[in-house]
Structure formats: structure tokens, C-alpha cells
Design an enzyme around this catalytic site. Structure first.
Site, PDB file in Angstrom:
ATOM      1  N   HIS A  83       0.844  -1.199   0.000  1.00  0.00           N
ATOM      2  CA  HIS A  83       0.000   0.000   0.000  1.00  0.00           C
ATOM      3  C   HIS A  83       0.883   1.255   0.000  1.00  0.00           C
ATOM      4  CE1 HIS A  83      -3.415   2.588   1.472  1.00  0.00           C
ATOM      5  NE2 HIS A  83      -2.411   3.240   2.022  1.00  0.00           N
ATOM      6  N   GLU A  84       1.905   1.267   0.844  1.00  0.00           N
ATOM      7  CA  GLU A  84       2.793   2.437   0.933  1.00  0.00           C
ATOM      8  C   GLU A  84       3.617   2.604  -0.348  1.00  0.00           C
ATOM      9  OE1 GLU A  84       2.636   4.782   3.152  1.00  0.00           O
ATOM     10  OE2 GLU A  84       0.979   3.680   4.028  1.00  0.00           O
ATOM     11  N   HIS A 142       1.545   4.336  -2.936  1.00  0.00           N
ATOM     12  CA  HIS A 142       1.514   5.806  -2.782  1.00  0.00           C
ATOM     13  C   HIS A 142       2.730   6.423  -3.474  1.00  0.00           C
ATOM     14  CE1 HIS A 142      -1.908   6.581  -0.206  1.00  0.00           C
ATOM     15  NE2 HIS A 142      -1.453   5.894   0.822  1.00  0.00           N
ATOM     16  N   GLU A 170      -6.108   7.006  -1.270  1.00  0.00           N
ATOM     17  CA  GLU A 170      -6.095   5.824  -0.403  1.00  0.00           C
ATOM     18  C   GLU A 170      -6.616   4.600  -1.152  1.00  0.00           C
ATOM     19  OE1 GLU A 170      -4.830   5.049   2.506  1.00  0.00           O
ATOM     20  OE2 GLU A 170      -3.900   7.002   2.421  1.00  0.00           O
TER      21      GLU A 170
HETATM   22 ZN   LIG Z   1      -2.293   5.263   2.553  1.00  0.00          ZN
END
Ligand SMILES: [Zn+2]
Length: 277
Positions: free
Chosen positions: A145-146, A149, A203
């Protein structure tokens, strides 16, 4: 001077475009999860990467001085192993990520947190793994997830928005005969890249790109659902920053669940490949 609503509206990218050139880009290829939203960028990748690299180096030196950088060699090795498997999949979304100077470090701190700064500077807090008792696949879900980003350059996008807003306010000030204030980029980085939550759109992009990364790396994507359920349970009792900037609700979990069939064949192919090796 009052920061009224109409002045903030003036500060959109169209205004910035007239002043400094605002690029509409798509930072990543869409993958099977199909992320293809175009992004308005006022700052360059290089600007943001330089600032991030400086900020990351500063955090490493502070942690080193405090004796909390990679204090547990076994944990550091484990986090690194998981991260490297995910990093190996990043060229699917952007080929240039293969040339990024990726870094993976573990900070000894009893708080569930992790981030990946622009250009691939990853930090995992030990508390993420120990407090939530994460499996490798669950850890891959958070790190993936990071990484997503960073691939989508969400910090660059947020900083561009903040910068455009500041620029617009300065222009309004100039037109009103006031002195134009200096734009403080460094303060923006600290503010936007580290403490401000990303938008819900960002997100959800990070969730589904992260899901594809972990599946391609051979981690069961169902672990992404498990980890957000764990966060939801942990969030009830604590005020940890990651939990507040990453609200784990029924919607997030349901959206992830709905995406699993899409990435499942990638996971099966990766798992079969591992079996052969
Ligand atoms: Zn996030």
C-alpha cells in the site's frame, strides 16, 4: 487578510498553469486493477524526490543517533525480504521504478506505522509488526500500500495542490497591493508528505495497486482484508497516527474484498512459479 472561500477556489491548477505550467500526467500504468486517473502536477518529480531524500536521510540519522534504527536485525531482514519481493513487481506499474534508489529501514517504535516517501524510501515501525502480530503476507499488504503511494506520486500531487493554493493566495495578495509572500517548499514537504492524510481517492488507489503488487509477489491477497480488520480492531483503543490517517472501515474492507477475484490469477501464477523453484 481573510482566507475566504472564493480566494481558495481561485487557487486551482488552472491558475497555477497560467503562472508556472501545470502538467496533467498519469504517473503509473493501469495494471489489472485499472487505475488510470490523470493527476495535476505543479512540482516536478525531481523536486519532490530531492526533498524526500533529504527528509528521509534526516530521519535515519536521528534514529541512528537514538539507537533505534534497525535495532532488531532479524526484523530488519524480514521486512527487507518482504519489501524486495514487492519492489521487484513495481515495473509493472512504472518501468522507471526499477532504477529508483529504493531503501528499506526499520525504526524501533511501539506504534503501528509505515510509509514510503517519493522515490522509494521505505520505513516500517517495529510496532506495526509486533503489535498487530503481522504475518509476512499482512506485512506485504501494508508495505505494498505504501509503495503504491510512492509509485502514484501522491505526495507530489498533494504538495502541488498545496503549492497552487499558496501561489493563488499570493497572487490575490499581489493584486491587492500587498507584498507577495515567499513560498516555503520545505515546510510543505513536512506538512503534506508526513503528517497530512491522503485523500480517499489516493487511499483507494494505494489499496488496489498494493493488492496487485502483493498478489504478483506471491502473497495471498486475502491478507490485505485481514490486516485492515486487525487495524480496525486496534484503532478502537489507540490514537496512533497511521490508524488516524488510514481509517479502516467497512467500506475499505468491502472494496478490497471485491478486488480479490481480479488479482487472484496473478497470485496463483506467482505461487505456482514459487512451487516450481
Ligand atoms: Zn495510505
Amino acid at each position: 487578510m481573510m482566507k475566504s472561500r472564493w480566494k481558495r477556489r481561485l487557487a486551482g491548477c488552472w491558475l497555477a498553469a497560467a503562472l508556472a505550467g501545470c502538467a496533467s500526467v498519469n504517473t503509473t500504468q493501469s495494471g489489472v486493477v485499472g487505475v488510470n486517473r490523470s493527476q495535476s502536477m505543479l512540482l516536478s518529480s525531481q523536486q519532490v524526490e530531492q526533498l524526500s531524500a533529504r527528509g528521509y536521510a534526516q530521519q535515519l540519522s536521528q534514529a541512528r543517533a537514538a539507537g533505534v534504527l534497525n535495532a532488531d536485525p532479524a526484523l530488519k531482514a524480514r521486512v527487507n525480504r518482504v519489501a524486495q519481493r514487492l519492489i521487484a513487481q513495481t515495473p509493472v506499474f512504472r518501468p522507471d521504478a526499477a532504477r529508483w534508489k529504493w531503501e528499506v529501514n526499520v525504526l524501533k517504535k511501539d506504534e503501528p506505522n509505515a510509509y514510503a516517501m517519493a522515490g522509494g524510501k521505505i520505513m516500517v515501525y517495529s510496532g506495526l509488526v509486533t503489535q498487530l502480530k503481522l504475518t509476512d503476507a499482512e506485512l506485504a499488504a501494508v508495505v505494498g500500500h505504501e509503495i503504491a503511494h510512492a509509485l502514484r506520486e501522491h505526495s507530489r500531487e498533494s504538495m502541488s495542490q498545496a503549492y497552487a493554493q499558496q501561489m493563488g493566495l499570493s497572487l490575490v495578495g499581489a493584486l491587492a497591493g500587498l507584498q507577495q509572500s515567499q513560498l516555503d517548499l520545505a515546510a510543505l514537504v513536512g506538512d503534506v508528505a508526513l503528517s497530512k492524510p491522503h485523500s480517499r481517492t489516493m487511499e483507494s488507489e494505494a489499496d488496489i495497486i498494493g493488492l496487485e503488487l502483493m498478489a504478483r509477489a506471491g502473497y495471498d491477497p486475502n491478507a490485505a482484508v485481514k490486516v485492515w480488520q486487525k487495524m480496525q480492531a486496534a484503532g478502537n483503543g489507540g490514537g496512533a497516527e497511521f490508524l488516524s490517517t488510514h481509517p479502516s472501515g467497512a467500506t475499505r474492507i468491502r472494496d478490497l474484498q471485491a478486488r480479490i477475484p481480479q488479482v487472484w490469477p496473478l497470485y496463483q501464477a506467482a505461487a505456482a512459479g514459487k512451487g516450481r523453484g
